[in-house]
Design an enzyme around this catalytic site. Structure first.
Site, PDB file in Angstrom:
ATOM      1  N   LYS A  10      19.233  21.959 -27.701  1.00 43.11           N
ATOM      2  CA  LYS A  10      18.381  22.355 -26.584  1.00 43.11           C
ATOM      3  C   LYS A  10      19.027  23.488 -25.779  1.00 43.11           C
ATOM      4  O   LYS A  10      20.207  23.808 -25.980  1.00 43.11           O
ATOM      5  CB  LYS A  10      18.113  21.131 -25.708  1.00 43.11           C
ATOM      6  CG  LYS A  10      17.336  20.036 -26.440  1.00 43.11           C
ATOM      7  CD  LYS A  10      17.160  18.813 -25.559  1.00 43.11           C
ATOM      8  CE  LYS A  10      16.386  17.720 -26.266  1.00 43.11           C
ATOM      9  NZ  LYS A  10      16.231  16.529 -25.404  1.00 43.11           N
ATOM     10  N   ARG A  86      21.149  10.149 -35.693  1.00 40.09           N
ATOM     11  CA  ARG A  86      20.929   9.566 -34.363  1.00 40.09           C
ATOM     12  C   ARG A  86      22.219   8.941 -33.827  1.00 40.09           C
ATOM     13  O   ARG A  86      22.491   9.003 -32.629  1.00 40.09           O
ATOM     14  CB  ARG A  86      19.814   8.519 -34.406  1.00 40.09           C
ATOM     15  CG  ARG A  86      18.443   9.056 -34.740  1.00 40.09           C
ATOM     16  CD  ARG A  86      17.841   9.900 -33.659  1.00 40.09           C
ATOM     17  NE  ARG A  86      17.546   9.109 -32.478  1.00 40.09           N
ATOM     18  CZ  ARG A  86      16.937   9.568 -31.401  1.00 40.09           C
ATOM     19  NH1 ARG A  86      16.554  10.821 -31.340  1.00 40.09           N
ATOM     20  NH2 ARG A  86      16.714   8.796 -30.372  1.00 40.09           N
ATOM     21  N   THR A  92      19.590   8.484 -26.016  1.00 40.17           N
ATOM     22  CA  THR A  92      18.839   9.505 -25.274  1.00 40.17           C
ATOM     23  C   THR A  92      19.412   9.705 -23.882  1.00 40.17           C
ATOM     24  O   THR A  92      19.566  10.828 -23.411  1.00 40.17           O
ATOM     25  CB  THR A  92      17.348   9.110 -25.195  1.00 40.17           C
ATOM     26  OG1 THR A  92      16.838   8.989 -26.527  1.00 40.17           O
ATOM     27  CG2 THR A  92      16.548  10.159 -24.446  1.00 40.17           C
ATOM     28  N   ARG A 103      26.133  13.336 -27.217  1.00 44.38           N
ATOM     29  CA  ARG A 103      25.724  13.131 -25.820  1.00 44.38           C
ATOM     30  C   ARG A 103      26.806  12.418 -25.018  1.00 44.38           C
ATOM     31  O   ARG A 103      26.991  12.704 -23.837  1.00 44.38           O
ATOM     32  CB  ARG A 103      24.405  12.370 -25.766  1.00 44.38           C
ATOM     33  CG  ARG A 103      23.227  13.222 -26.233  1.00 44.38           C
ATOM     34  CD  ARG A 103      21.942  12.439 -26.208  1.00 44.38           C
ATOM     35  NE  ARG A 103      20.797  13.258 -26.571  1.00 44.38           N
ATOM     36  CZ  ARG A 103      19.734  12.787 -27.199  1.00 44.38           C
ATOM     37  NH1 ARG A 103      19.667  11.504 -27.540  1.00 44.38           N
ATOM     38  NH2 ARG A 103      18.726  13.589 -27.486  1.00 44.38           N
ATOM     39  N   ASN A 113      20.203  16.657 -21.973  1.00 47.60           N
ATOM     40  CA  ASN A 113      20.969  15.852 -22.928  1.00 47.60           C
ATOM     41  C   ASN A 113      21.329  16.580 -24.228  1.00 47.60           C
ATOM     42  O   ASN A 113      21.610  15.965 -25.242  1.00 47.60           O
ATOM     43  CB  ASN A 113      20.279  14.512 -23.196  1.00 47.60           C
ATOM     44  CG  ASN A 113      18.940  14.652 -23.877  1.00 47.60           C
ATOM     45  OD1 ASN A 113      18.515  15.745 -24.239  1.00 47.60           O
ATOM     46  ND2 ASN A 113      18.262  13.531 -24.058  1.00 47.60           N
ATOM     47  N   HIS A 116      18.189  17.268 -29.622  1.00 44.37           N
ATOM     48  CA  HIS A 116      17.077  16.425 -30.071  1.00 44.37           C
ATOM     49  C   HIS A 116      17.311  16.098 -31.535  1.00 44.37           C
ATOM     50  O   HIS A 116      17.733  16.963 -32.307  1.00 44.37           O
ATOM     51  CB  HIS A 116      15.736  17.167 -29.935  1.00 44.37           C
ATOM     52  CG  HIS A 116      14.622  16.521 -30.700  1.00 44.37           C
ATOM     53  ND1 HIS A 116      13.852  15.517 -30.164  1.00 44.37           N
ATOM     54  CD2 HIS A 116      14.171  16.715 -31.967  1.00 44.37           C
ATOM     55  CE1 HIS A 116      12.963  15.128 -31.075  1.00 44.37           C
ATOM     56  NE2 HIS A 116      13.139  15.841 -32.170  1.00 44.37           N
TER      57      HIS A 116
END
Length: 149
Positions: A10, A86, A92, A103, A113, A116
C-alpha cells in the site's frame, strides 16, 4: 498450475521504503514472483477492488488511502501461498500482529497497515484477474527443485 495470491504494498509501505524488504520475505520463503506493477490507482479501480467492503463505514477512507500514492501490485506463486502469505503479512490490525510478521514489524495503525494480501484462493483469483488481465509471467525458478519435493 500452482496456487497464486495477490499481494499489494500500500502507499504507506511504498513511501516508507519497504518494497524490497517485503519482496525479500516472500522470496526467502520460497515463493515465486510472477507479476509486478508499480501503479497509481484510480478511484474507480480502487472502489472495484474493495467492492466487498463498500457498505463498511471505513470504505471511503480506505479508497482515499489507496489512491493517495503509488502501490506495488504483485502475483506470488507457490504451495499454500494464500494461507502462508497471510501468516507472513500478519493480522489486519497491526496491534494483533505477531513480531516477525510484516505488519507486526512495520505497522502501528489499522488504517496504515502497509500491505494487502488475498484472504482465500477465490479472492486471489478475482484480484489477480482484476489487476493483471494479461496474466502472470510464465517462468519457473531454477531453484524449484531445491525448495519443493
Amino acid at each position: 498450475m500452482a496456487e497464486q495470491t495477490f499481494i499489494m504494498i500500500k502507499p504507506d509501505g511504498v513511501q516508507r521504503g519497504l518494497v524490497g524488504e517485503i519482496i525479500s520475505r516472500f522470496e526467502k520463503k520460497g515463493f515465486y514472483l510472477k507479476g509486478l506493477k508499480f501503479v497509481n490507482v484510480e478511484r474507480a479501480f480502487a472502489e472495484k477492488h474493495y467492492a466487498d467492503l463498500s457498505a463498511k463505514p471505513f470504505f471511503s477512507g480506505l479508497v482515499d488511502y489507496i489512491i493517495s500514492g503509488p502501490v506495488v501490485a504483485m502475483i506470488w506463486e507457490g504451495k499454500n501461498v494464500v494461507t502462508t502469505g497471510r501468516k507472513i503479512i500478519g493480522a489486519t490490525n497491526p496491534a494483533q500482529s505477531e513480531p516477525g510478521t510484516i505488519r507486526g514489524d512495520f505497522a502501528i495503525d489499522i488504517g496504515r497497515n502497509v500491505i494487502h494480501g488475498s484472504d482465500a484462493v477465490e479472492s486471489a483469483n478475482k484480484e489477480i484477474a482484476l489487476w493483471f488481465p494479461e496474466g502472470a509471467a510464465n517462468w519457473e525458478s531454477s531453484l524449484h527443485s531445491w525448495i519443493y519435493e
